[in-house]
Enzyme design. Structure first.
Site, PDB file in Angstrom:
ATOM      1  N   ALA A  69       0.863  -1.177   0.000  1.00 38.95           N
ATOM      2  CA  ALA A  69       0.000   0.000   0.000  1.00 38.95           C
ATOM      3  C   ALA A  69       0.904   1.233   0.000  1.00 38.95           C
ATOM      4  CB  ALA A  69      -0.878  -0.018   1.242  1.00 38.95           C
ATOM      5  N   GLY A 108       0.348  -5.032   0.755  1.00 43.09           N
ATOM      6  CA  GLY A 108      -0.806  -5.005  -0.133  1.00 43.09           C
ATOM      7  C   GLY A 108      -0.512  -5.653  -1.477  1.00 43.09           C
ATOM      8  N   GLU A 111      -1.045  -9.182  -1.007  1.00 45.32           N
ATOM      9  CA  GLU A 111      -2.490  -9.395  -0.800  1.00 45.32           C
ATOM     10  C   GLU A 111      -3.236  -9.409  -2.137  1.00 45.32           C
ATOM     11  OE1 GLU A 111      -2.549  -6.267   2.228  1.00 45.32           O
ATOM     12  OE2 GLU A 111      -3.551  -7.692   3.545  1.00 45.32           O
ATOM     13  N   GLU A 131       3.961  -5.732   7.222  1.00 44.22           N
ATOM     14  CA  GLU A 131       3.178  -4.698   7.913  1.00 44.22           C
ATOM     15  C   GLU A 131       3.555  -4.522   9.379  1.00 44.22           C
ATOM     16  OE1 GLU A 131       1.985  -6.714   5.637  1.00 44.22           O
ATOM     17  OE2 GLU A 131       0.462  -5.735   4.406  1.00 44.22           O
TER      18      GLU A 131
END
Ligand code: 3HC
Length: 653
Positions: A69, A108, A111, A131
């Protein structure tokens, strides 16, 4: 292949054999910024509705798949579409979506890949959910989809460590389905063609293999103990271990936890550290300056420090010529270096081929002339000005004019060492922390006359050694030891004012330091600091507050744990509060007429932090340190300051 179509400024696609090949191009690391998310969503909608599209390949431009992200968006108002929404769309698409992992797939990014129906990696791909290192948990399905693919135990280890798995490990674990040695996108296009029209494997719909509860409980307990009060690892444990519940429930819990953590002080601190690390090697005056080529490093003085530096240099691929005073001392040094390499071999950190190669790149000598081929010489000899100046004068005569001389001094003035040479512009400081092959921090000292390309070379070598370089100007103790001295001074003031060593240590450990200051001193031994204080006695400002307690301890033979007593007493090796030390402290207070008072844990922490931050401000004002973040990095990576508190300068705000 059809023409390029653009779904947003950062997401484009071509059609190859009826497969939509979507490429994310969002430099520097293809983070899933809002433009990427909206481009992906549009591409998926197009693929779903276009009758001539069989399915989708998602890949990244450059050497990264998706770095995660966009951390810069954290703390800003949420922008649609969210990453979980895009990821849900991938998983539920009626046509196959295949991830072509061309490089790092992190956070992300992984993911996104986990929601695809098939994953193919290039051999250089790296996968992970880092993370927790940013004080958060995965927020787009990582804690729920990963256990469905690889089981709870393996997912727990990866999510809570934040470590990166290389492609071959990811294949073994079952995170990726294939490795494509060449033509990654071609392999992904074929995979889409094979999957088209077949029932798709949707990760969220998979059931989780049963885990051994005792094994999970033991692993979780270990993780929580290591977390030292940080919230993210504990939440990650909770989310992964409960991933057997209904998928939607797990996802909702994960997202809410992610948002709460993302907005926490702990996460803000770790983001500060993340950006400070990337900022630290950007040094004013070095723009466009090229580093000199270094392939052979000379190391002088083969004690613990020199040997550690040698191991770091060999591990980074340098040839090492190691010098000590006599052939016997040089041979002993060789044995010490090989011994450290053997330890790495035994622990599996080094394979046999690398061990052999590193051993072959090492030579030892007692003759200065043998250092002639070196591009850089680092000295780690006794910390005495005359010794170091004499060595550099000798080296000046044997090394090439463009070779660099680095001093590893901790407390001497490197400008004075440089002044003893004919070419002070080629001298800089490289202040390693012990053990040098383990500790990540490296203070790179810019001396008054250091040439810009010499400093640039110091930084380049530090990077190659996989160190975290922080540039410092010249001052006694550089950034780290200057602040550490202020920290120690404040602790001693606290002693005189009424706190006891174990109270101060407990407050520091509660704050997140791995060990309190006095326990650390006992472990390291009190004699080195005592010798320094004796050297400084003549020049000390008589008006400045000076605490004599440590000197009294040393005079009575309390030199630390090795002596069986120091700030504490060690019956059978166990650290114990010693009434004798309390009596020495009380006598010192009485001598100065100080009426002691008690201190709360918060007060102790506040005073210690303030002392560090005030010294940090002084270092900035003196231009010894460039940025508050540099100071934070030094204290976190060299002195045990808890990273999740961001460092003393961040914590002060
Ligand atoms: N967001 C925004 N910027 C990022 C970023 C990210 N996720 N990752 C890296 N950057 C920036 C860096 O700040 C740096 O910027 P600069 O050039 O202005 O200094 C630039 O990208 C290059 O970074 P590196 O110097 O680290 O480049 P490397 O090539 O050495 O490494 C990398 C690339 C392995 C991708 C490394 O940058 C990295 O580890 N990035 C962080 C990965 C990460 O933590 N991802 C998780 C994010 S949180 C998340 O995904 C939440 C999700 O679950 C919802």
């Amino acid at each position: 292949m059809s023409d390029l179509s653009s779904f947003s400024a950062t997401v484009s696609a071509t059609t190859r054999d009826s497969v939509l090949v979507v490429t994310i191009d969002n430099a520097p690391v293809n983070a899933t910024s809002v433009d990427v998310r909206s481009g992906l969503e549009k591409a998926l909608t197009h693929a779903e509705t276009a009758t001539d599209v069989l399915g989708v390949v998602i890949t990244g431009a450059g050497k990264t798949f998706i770095g995660g992200a966009d951390i810069n968006e954290f703390g800003k108002p949420a922008m649609e579409p969210t990453l979980p929404a895009v990821i849900e769309k991938i998983e539920n698409l009626s046509k196959p979506v295949v991830a072509a992992l061309n490089g790092a797939a992190l956070g992300g990014g992984l993911e996104v890949a986990l929601a695809c129906h098939h994953r193919i990696a290039s051999p250089s791909a790296q996968l992970g959910l880092p993370e927790v290192k940013l004080g958060i948990v995965p927020g787009a399905g990582g804690t729920q989809r990963l256990p469905r693919l690889i089981g709870i135990a393996a997912a727990l280890e990866l999510v809570t460590s934040g470590r990166v798995a290389k492609a071959d490990e990811a294949l073994k674990l079952g995170i990726v389905d294939e490795i494509a040695k060449d033509d990654l996108v071609g392999a992904a296009v074929s995979a889409v063609q094979n999957l088209a029209g077949t029932p798709l494997r949707r990760t969220g719909a998979l059931s989780i293999a049963p885990a051994d509860p005792a094994e999970i409980e033991t692993a979780a307990a270990k993780i929580l103990a290591k977390a030292r009060g940080q919230k993210a690892p504990a939440e990650a444990v909770r989310l992964v271990t409960t991933s057997t519940r209904p998928f939607a429930e797990g996802l909702a819990d994960e997202r809410a936890t992610f948002i709460a953590l993302r907005d926490s002080r702990e996460a803000a601190a770790l983001r500060h550290v993340f950006f400070a690390e990337r900022e630290s090697s950007k040094v004013e005056g070095l723009e466009g300056i090229e580093a000199r080529l270094v392939s052979t490093i000379g190391i002088c003085g083969l004690g613990l420090m020199g040997s550690g530096i040698a191991v770091a240099a060999l591990g980074a691929g340098y040839s090492v010529i190691a010098l000590d005073q006599t052939p016997e001392a040089a041979e002993k040094g060789r044995e010490r270096i090989i011994g450290l390499l053997e330890r790495n071999l035994a622990s599996g950190r080094l394979d046999q081929a690398s061990f052999d190669a590193q051993k072959a790149r090492l030579s030892v000598t007692a003759s200065d002339a043998d250092l002639a081929p070196c591009d850089l010489v680092i000295e780690a000899v006794f910390d005495d000005l005359a010794v170091k100046a004499d060595l550099f004068q000798r080296l000046d005569k044997v090394i090439r004019p463009n070779a660099i001389l680095a001093t590893n001094t901790s407390y001497l003035n490197p400008d004075e060492i440089a002044a003893a040479t004919a070419h002070p512009e080629r001298v800089l400081g490289l202040h390693f922390f012990s053990p040098a092959h383990v500790m990540r921090l490296l203070e790179v000292v810019r001396c008054a006359k250091t040439a810009p390309d010499v400093l640039a070379t110091g930084l380049a070598v530090a990077k190659k050694l996989r160190k975290l370089p922080v540039v410092t100007g010249v001052t006694e103790g550089f950034i780290g030891n200057r602040i550490f001295s202020a920290y120690r001074r404040e602790a001693e003031f606290l002693l005189e004012d009424g706190a006891l060593p174990h109270e101060i240590d407990a407050a520091l450990e509660d704050y997140g330091f791995p060990m309190g200051l006095f326990a650390v001193y006992d472990m390291a031994g009190l004699e080195i600091a005592w010798a320094r204080r004796k050297r400084q006695a003549a020049t000390r400002d008589p008006a400045a507050r000076y605490v004599e307690i440590a000197d009294t301890l040393c005079e009575t033979g309390r030199l630390g744990q090795k002596a069986g007593r120091g700030w504490y007493f060690y019956p059978e090796g166990k650290r114990t509060i010693d009434p004798e030390v309390t009596a020495i402290i009380e006598a010192a207070r009485a001598k100065k007429g100080i009426a002691p008072r008690s201190f709360s844990k918060d007060e102790i922490q506040d005073r210690m932090l303030k002392a560090m931050a005030t010294e940090g401000e002084a270092l900035l004002a003196e231009h010894v340190a460039t940025r508050p973040g540099d100071i934070d990095l030094v204290m976190i990576n060299g002195y045990g300051f808890p990273a999740h508190k961001g460092g003393p300068m961040f914590a002060r705000d």
